[in-house]
Design a protein around this motif. Structure first.
Motif, PDB file in Angstrom:
ATOM      1  N   UNK A 195       0.999 -27.208  35.492  1.00  0.00           N
ATOM      2  CA  UNK A 195       0.143 -26.338  34.675  1.00  0.00           C
ATOM      3  C   UNK A 195       0.785 -24.975  34.455  1.00  0.00           C
ATOM      4  N   UNK A 196       1.446 -24.456  35.486  1.00  0.00           N
ATOM      5  CA  UNK A 196       2.118 -23.162  35.347  1.00  0.00           C
ATOM      6  C   UNK A 196       3.181 -23.236  34.254  1.00  0.00           C
ATOM      7  N   UNK A 197       3.969 -24.301  34.256  1.00  0.00           N
ATOM      8  CA  UNK A 197       5.043 -24.417  33.270  1.00  0.00           C
ATOM      9  C   UNK A 197       4.496 -24.580  31.861  1.00  0.00           C
ATOM     10  N   UNK A 198       3.512 -25.473  31.668  1.00  0.00           N
ATOM     11  CA  UNK A 198       2.988 -25.737  30.327  1.00  0.00           C
ATOM     12  C   UNK A 198       2.201 -24.547  29.782  1.00  0.00           C
ATOM     13  N   UNK A 199       1.269 -24.023  30.597  1.00  0.00           N
ATOM     14  CA  UNK A 199       0.449 -22.896  30.148  1.00  0.00           C
ATOM     15  C   UNK A 199       1.314 -21.648  29.951  1.00  0.00           C
ATOM     16  N   UNK A 200       2.286 -21.459  30.827  1.00  0.00           N
ATOM     17  CA  UNK A 200       3.167 -20.294  30.712  1.00  0.00           C
ATOM     18  C   UNK A 200       3.956 -20.301  29.417  1.00  0.00           C
ATOM     19  N   UNK A 201       4.526 -21.435  29.066  1.00  0.00           N
ATOM     20  CA  UNK A 201       5.289 -21.530  27.816  1.00  0.00           C
ATOM     21  C   UNK A 201       4.358 -21.367  26.614  1.00  0.00           C
ATOM     22  N   UNK A 202       3.154 -21.940  26.690  1.00  0.00           N
ATOM     23  CA  UNK A 202       2.180 -21.812  25.597  1.00  0.00           C
ATOM     24  C   UNK A 202       1.820 -20.349  25.349  1.00  0.00           C
ATOM     25  N   UNK A 203       1.503 -19.634  26.419  1.00  0.00           N
ATOM     26  CA  UNK A 203       1.150 -18.215  26.277  1.00  0.00           C
ATOM     27  C   UNK A 203       2.347 -17.420  25.761  1.00  0.00           C
ATOM     28  N   UNK A 280       7.711 -29.242  21.968  1.00  0.00           N
ATOM     29  CA  UNK A 280       8.271 -29.457  20.629  1.00  0.00           C
ATOM     30  C   UNK A 280       8.285 -28.147  19.848  1.00  0.00           C
ATOM     31  N   UNK A 281       7.180 -27.379  19.935  1.00  0.00           N
ATOM     32  CA  UNK A 281       7.098 -26.100  19.237  1.00  0.00           C
ATOM     33  C   UNK A 281       8.135 -25.110  19.760  1.00  0.00           C
ATOM     34  N   UNK A 282       8.296 -25.078  21.082  1.00  0.00           N
ATOM     35  CA  UNK A 282       9.290 -24.169  21.670  1.00  0.00           C
ATOM     36  C   UNK A 282      10.695 -24.522  21.203  1.00  0.00           C
ATOM     37  N   UNK A 283      11.017 -25.801  21.194  1.00  0.00           N
ATOM     38  CA  UNK A 283      12.354 -26.240  20.785  1.00  0.00           C
ATOM     39  C   UNK A 283      12.623 -25.937  19.313  1.00  0.00           C
ATOM     40  N   UNK A 284      11.593 -26.072  18.475  1.00  0.00           N
ATOM     41  CA  UNK A 284      11.765 -25.823  17.038  1.00  0.00           C
ATOM     42  C   UNK A 284      11.920 -24.347  16.711  1.00  0.00           C
ATOM     43  N   UNK A 312      13.317 -17.516  28.754  1.00  0.00           N
ATOM     44  CA  UNK A 312      12.950 -16.676  27.611  1.00  0.00           C
ATOM     45  C   UNK A 312      11.457 -16.345  27.618  1.00  0.00           C
ATOM     46  N   UNK A 313      10.643 -17.314  27.980  1.00  0.00           N
ATOM     47  CA  UNK A 313       9.197 -17.137  27.915  1.00  0.00           C
ATOM     48  C   UNK A 313       8.612 -16.465  29.150  1.00  0.00           C
ATOM     49  N   UNK A 314       9.222 -16.727  30.337  1.00  0.00           N
ATOM     50  CA  UNK A 314       8.571 -16.320  31.584  1.00  0.00           C
ATOM     51  C   UNK A 314       9.428 -15.454  32.494  1.00  0.00           C
TER      52      UNK A 314
END
Length: 483
Positions: A195-203, A280-284, A312-314
């Protein structure tokens, strides 16, 4: 950004609408005792809470597929978003729900046993071989990928063979011990990292205002990236994956009530789709377009993308935690891949698993074979895994369609995605380098002919099974619930 957020919203809406429809159409029987109660053995059949079952199911099915697959699928452009949403709601989640619920109705049976019952005895050996091949490939791939990620994370300070050895030791213990001893206890912590990895990248994507491409006719997908059939073998776990059909019976044996099925099976597939959308969004959006992404993939594969996105994100610490969250995914699928293989072989041989020594006799050869497979080039293993994975998904969807046809329910919810993927599976193996290497046009013609024949055979068998009133579920009328 509107396309990205809209797609995530559609996935959530799909759970509450189409997921609810599939549940109602299937016909939950809340009063019917589940295998966790009727077959309780203290090893594989153990009642567990909905929350724990849901988390284990998510971690079981979410290997590197919903991260590595969408990262590579990002090369196809925003069309990847469409496949994740449509595939997840109408194919993957339906696939997972039906295999889980039909397994619950049949003593927690695995896919080979279900295929034998509903598609015919001739399928018994074929599906057993397919399932075991897939699980061995999954287990092997999910040893090497987390080992490589950990090796990079530790800057090569620990030898790769020691990391591989440590992962193998964990897999052996998780395969042999009762499900609530290791898997049930460690997964909540693994889930937190996920959850930390997915939510962190999303935010991070939202805060930084990442330039996520929108879907339009002009950028639907790059001109040099034909989407049929390769897209459907690149993005699998985030949209549709036959590997899930080998995992849902593990949780069908620990589910306490049928009315928990939509949350556990359909809902966790939707959660996996959201994870796939994020990566997918991060990679694009973060590497100066498709050329930059392609260069990074060539330099270090999806693992390098994961590391770069996380940093880059966190930042340093958050990025490290995010990478650990990604490492968790293949490990928590690899352990249950071997566990599932053990259970399938035991069912096939009718070999009771209460004794530790009985489990050991089956598990040891599996790990010896897997260790040998680690010496094969990863890219070759991944190609065979992708094809075996989607072939297994086709079998599982046809099992679901057969069950619903005999029950006189809406079998099209399973037959349509099953037929679509059958076309892709046949076309791929006829054309691919790992297959028959036929020209693409010839492959499509062969695929169409093969699909027509197999679908016709399905309806022939379905009509016969319905006429014979093939029993859909095991009789539990004599079971008495303990006071």
């Amino acid at each position: 950004m509107f396309t990205f957020l809209g797609c995530i919203a559609l996935l959530i809406i799909g759970y509450f609408t189409y997921g609810k429809y599939v549940e109602k159409m299937f016909g939950v029987k809340a009063a019917r005792p589940t295998p966790a109660l009727t077959q309780a053995d203290g090893v594989d059949y153990i009642p567990m809470s909905t929350k724990k079952n849901s988390l284990i199911q998510l971690l079981n099915i979410a290997g590197t597929g919903p991260i590595f697959g969408p990262i590579m699928g990002a090369l196809y452009g925003p069309v990847a978003f469409i496949w994740i949403v449509v595939g997840c709601i109408f194919a993957g989640a339906v696939h997972d729900y039906l295999t889980g619920m039909i397994s619950i109705r049949n003593r927690g049976a695995h896919l080979p046993e279900l295929a034998t019952k509903f598609l015919g005895k001739a399928m018994k050996h074929v599906v057993n071989a397919f399932a075991l091949l897939l699980l061995l490939l999954v287990g092997t791939v999910f040893v090497t990928t987390p080992a490589d990620l950990l090796y990079v994370l530790m800057d090569g300070k620990v030898a790769l063979f020691l990391i591989v050895g440590a992962i193998f030791i964990y897999y052996i213990l998780a395969t042999l011990l009762p499900i609530d001893k290791i898997i049930g206890r460690l997964y909540p912590y693994f889930g937190a990292l996920l959850l930390i990895s997915a939510v962190g990248v999303f935010i991070g994507l939202l805060v930084t205002g990442a330039n996520i491409p929108e879907i339009s006719l002009s950028n639907f997908h790059p001109a040099n990236a034909p989407i049929f059939p390769l897209l459907f073998f690149t993005i699998t776990c985030g949209a549709l994956s036959g590997f899930h059909a080998t995992q849902t019976p593990i949780i069908s044996r620990t589910t306490q009530n049928e009315n928990q099925g939509r949350k556990i099976f359909y809902g966790m597939m939707i959660a996996e789709g959201i994870i796939a959308m994020i990566w997918a969004a991060a990679a694009m959006s973060l590497f100066d377009g498709y050329n930059g992404l392609n260069d990074l993939l060539a330099a270090g594969g999806p693992g390098l993308i994961v590391s770069e996105v996380s940093k880059m994100m966190l930042g340093g610490i958050g990025g490290t935690l995010a990478v650990l969250g990604v490492v968790v995914l293949p490990i928590t699928s690899g352990d249950t891949a071997f566990r599932s293989a053990r259970m399938i072989i035991a069912d096939y041989l009718n070999f009771a698993q209460r004794k530790f020594s009985s489990r050991l006799w089956i598990a040891v050869p599996l790990f010896v074979i897997s260790l040998a497979l680690t010496q094969i080039d990863f890219n070759i293993l991944w190609r065979y895994f992708s094809w075996a994975n989607q072939s297994t998904a086709v079998i599982a969807l046809f099992v679901g369609a057969m069950y619903l046809y005999i029950a006189k329910k809406n079998y099209w919810v399973s037959l349509i995605p099953g037929t679509f993927m059958l076309v892709m599976v046949l076309a791929y193996i006829l054309n691919a380098q790992i297959g028959f290497r036929l020209p693409m046009t010839t492959s499509w013609i062969g695929s169409a002919i093969g699909t027509v024949i197999l679908v016709a055979l399905f309806f022939h068998t379905a009509k016969k099974n319905r006429a014979l009133a093939l029993p859909l579920e095991d009789d539990v009328s004599n079971w008495k619930k303990a006071a």
